[in-house]
Design a protein around this motif. Structure first.
Motif, PDB file in Angstrom:
ATOM      1  N   TYR A 244      -5.967 -30.115 -51.174  1.00 13.76           N
ATOM      2  CA  TYR A 244      -5.629 -29.956 -49.773  1.00 13.76           C
ATOM      3  C   TYR A 244      -6.518 -30.982 -48.794  1.00 13.76           C
ATOM      4  O   TYR A 244      -5.911 -31.897 -48.011  1.00 13.76           O
ATOM      5  N   TYR A 245      -7.586 -30.747 -48.869  1.00  8.62           N
ATOM      6  CA  TYR A 245      -8.795 -31.554 -48.215  1.00  8.62           C
ATOM      7  C   TYR A 245      -8.320 -33.208 -48.627  1.00  8.62           C
ATOM      8  O   TYR A 245      -8.397 -34.029 -47.598  1.00  8.62           O
ATOM      9  N   ILE A 246      -8.151 -33.476 -49.729  1.00 13.63           N
ATOM     10  CA  ILE A 246      -8.011 -34.713 -50.134  1.00 13.63           C
ATOM     11  C   ILE A 246      -6.669 -35.378 -49.500  1.00 13.63           C
ATOM     12  O   ILE A 246      -6.636 -36.602 -48.675  1.00 13.63           O
ATOM     13  N   ILE A 247      -5.671 -34.600 -49.557  1.00 14.34           N
ATOM     14  CA  ILE A 247      -4.405 -35.044 -48.698  1.00 14.34           C
ATOM     15  C   ILE A 247      -4.623 -35.182 -47.142  1.00 14.34           C
ATOM     16  O   ILE A 247      -4.061 -36.002 -46.712  1.00 14.34           O
ATOM     17  N   LYS A 248      -5.374 -34.194 -46.752  1.00 10.79           N
ATOM     18  CA  LYS A 248      -5.133 -34.429 -45.241  1.00 10.79           C
ATOM     19  C   LYS A 248      -6.298 -35.446 -44.788  1.00 10.79           C
ATOM     20  O   LYS A 248      -5.910 -36.150 -43.612  1.00 10.79           O
ATOM     21  N   THR A 249      -7.342 -35.750 -45.603  1.00  8.15           N
ATOM     22  CA  THR A 249      -8.344 -36.707 -45.090  1.00  8.15           C
ATOM     23  C   THR A 249      -8.360 -38.076 -45.674  1.00  8.15           C
ATOM     24  O   THR A 249      -8.954 -39.077 -45.275  1.00  8.15           O
ATOM     25  N   LYS A 250      -7.423 -38.012 -46.987  1.00 10.15           N
ATOM     26  CA  LYS A 250      -7.492 -39.220 -47.746  1.00 10.15           C
ATOM     27  C   LYS A 250      -8.827 -39.646 -48.058  1.00 10.15           C
ATOM     28  O   LYS A 250      -9.165 -40.901 -48.371  1.00 10.15           O
ATOM     29  N   ARG A 251      -9.893 -38.468 -48.263  1.00  5.11           N
ATOM     30  CA  ARG A 251     -11.080 -38.959 -48.793  1.00  5.11           C
ATOM     31  C   ARG A 251     -11.520 -38.480 -49.910  1.00  5.11           C
ATOM     32  O   ARG A 251     -11.113 -37.381 -50.349  1.00  5.11           O
ATOM     33  N   ARG A 252     -12.198 -39.221 -50.737  1.00 10.38           N
ATOM     34  CA  ARG A 252     -12.621 -38.585 -52.030  1.00 10.38           C
ATOM     35  C   ARG A 252     -13.630 -37.412 -52.162  1.00 10.38           C
ATOM     36  O   ARG A 252     -14.549 -37.456 -51.238  1.00 10.38           O
ATOM     37  N   VAL A 253     -13.298 -36.398 -52.741  1.00  6.36           N
ATOM     38  CA  VAL A 253     -14.303 -35.274 -52.760  1.00  6.36           C
ATOM     39  C   VAL A 253     -15.236 -35.590 -53.833  1.00  6.36           C
ATOM     40  O   VAL A 253     -14.932 -36.097 -54.932  1.00  6.36           O
ATOM     41  N   THR A 254     -16.407 -35.150 -53.637  1.00  3.62           N
ATOM     42  CA  THR A 254     -17.485 -35.156 -54.493  1.00  3.62           C
ATOM     43  C   THR A 254     -17.536 -33.733 -55.009  1.00  3.62           C
ATOM     44  O   THR A 254     -17.866 -32.882 -54.327  1.00  3.62           O
ATOM     45  N   PHE A 255     -18.058 -33.506 -56.520  1.00  4.08           N
ATOM     46  CA  PHE A 255     -18.257 -32.541 -57.032  1.00  4.08           C
ATOM     47  C   PHE A 255     -19.653 -32.399 -57.617  1.00  4.08           C
ATOM     48  O   PHE A 255     -19.906 -33.273 -58.516  1.00  4.08           O
ATOM     49  N   GLU A 256     -20.589 -31.656 -57.294  1.00  5.34           N
ATOM     50  CA  GLU A 256     -21.738 -31.513 -57.700  1.00  5.34           C
ATOM     51  C   GLU A 256     -21.961 -30.632 -58.944  1.00  5.34           C
ATOM     52  O   GLU A 256     -21.502 -29.694 -58.887  1.00  5.34           O
ATOM     53  N   TYR A 257     -22.445 -31.176 -59.983  1.00  6.83           N
ATOM     54  CA  TYR A 257     -22.749 -30.535 -61.096  1.00  6.83           C
ATOM     55  C   TYR A 257     -24.200 -30.563 -61.864  1.00  6.83           C
ATOM     56  O   TYR A 257     -24.478 -31.267 -62.317  1.00  6.83           O
TER      57      TYR A 257
END
Ligand code: SF4
Length: 347
Positions: A244-257
């Protein structure tokens, strides 16, 4: 009467305050500019009339945190700061220098209540939220100490920023304001352990900050063990919120692992993670675990990290292994603490 702290107010709030004092709005802009240039006294604001300075001195103040300790890495140019807040609490922040400029990692709470198994910030629990002024002051203190401007900010120090939402938004207003820090919100990263309703709320703000989600596991059984937040916000629902965040902001999400030996670093884990993230606009940051002495967890073998990375990349998932900045001064991810006192070690 308690004096009003003007540091941390947005320009609009300061304009409202000037109206209360019977002053024109342009005075707010002048004071606002001075505060974020580092002024701590109204007397030093040379373009204000004496009567206004007297009025401000009688009713207001400019809060200030102090640098209590400073630890410089011997292996890179990372510096960890221990900031003393006005009420005697302490938080830590870090500055890192890159070819593109100076980056600051700031804390958003004194301590943290989220209880992640690998993290030093949560030892001792949550004490309180930081105010927007205190977060801004972490940046000002670093700028004053280095004589350089911060150009990127990560809200990744101690605390869960999305559980201090209103102050975080006021801080972002200051970060982005041309008369204050004037930093594009594209250069700001907000880290979260995965508070789903607040991720949705942040997505709906329509601001272009980068969301960094501490994922650290490919399934609920592992994540439940190392991140208690997962029991309330399980992994598939969390990923839906990220989509949902990606759709709304068109920003790539980072996953920390964080790669923890024997816990989440197997081939099977990498395959599971690939299946979860395949096709998503995201980036995975593998972090060889930074040891925290109270926690007893070990970092993965570099060969395991490389193999894990390859499995993700073979599925088309953009992946990096994070450089271990400032590990010798406990300035790396998950190592920031509420205060030096928790160490029980004199440095
Ligand atoms: S990783 Fe973040 S959310 Fe988890 S305990 Fe540490 S500071 Fe809190």
């Amino acid at each position: 009467m308690e004096k009003k702290n003007l540091k941390g107010m947005t320009l609009q709030e300061l304009e409202d305050y000037m109206a209360e004092l019977g002053e024109p709005a342009y005075r707010a802009k002048q004071i606002f500019r001075w505060i974020y240039r580092g002024a701590t006294r109204f007397d030093s604001m040379t373009d204000l009339p004496k009567e206004l300075i007297n009025k401000l001195n009688a009713r207001s103040r400019i809060g200030k945190i102090k640098i209590h300790g400073k630890y410089e890495s011997a292996i890179d140019n990372t510096v960890k700061y221990v900031f003393l807040l006005e009420d005697g609490n302490m938080v830590e922040g870090v500055k890192m220098e890159y070819s593109f400029g100076m980056s600051a990692c700031v804390s958003s709470q004194v301590g943290c209540r989220m209880g992640c198994a690998f993290c030093a910030s949560t030892i001792g629990g949550l004490v309180r939220n930081l105010t927007s002024g205190e977060m801004a002051d972490e940046i000002l203190a670093i700028q004053e100490d280095t004589g350089k401007n911060v150009s990127r900010i990560a809200v990744m120090g101690s605390g869960e920023p999305l559980l201090n939402y209103d102050e975080l938004m006021r801080f972002l207003n200051l970060v982005n304001s041309p008369q204050a820090f004037n930093i594009s919100l594209r250069r700001v990263t907000i880290s979260t352990c995965g508070i789903i309703p607040e991720i949705i709320r942040l997505a709906d703000e329509g601001i272009p900050v980068t969301l960094a989600v501490s994922l650290h596991a490919p399934d609920d059984s592992i994540r439940d063990r190392i991140m208690p937040v997962n029991r309330n916000y399980p992994i598939l629902q969390l990923l839906d919120a990220c989509k949902y965040y990606i759709i709304k902001t068109k920003r790539r999400v980072t996953f920390e692992y964080a790669m923890i030996s024997g816990v989440n670093d197997t081939t099977e884990c990498a395959q599971k993670l690939s299946r979860l993230l395949k096709g998503m606009l995201c980036h995975v940051n593998l972090i060889p675990l930074n040891p925290v002495k109270e926690k007893g967890l070990k970092k993965s073998d570099p060969k395991k990290v490389a193999a894990f990375k390859k499995i993700l990349e073979d599925c088309g998932i953009s992946t990096t292994v994070r450089r271990e900045m400032g590990a010798d001064i406990e300035a790396a991810c998950g190592q920031l603490r509420r205060s030096m006192m928790l160490d029980g070690v004199k440095r």
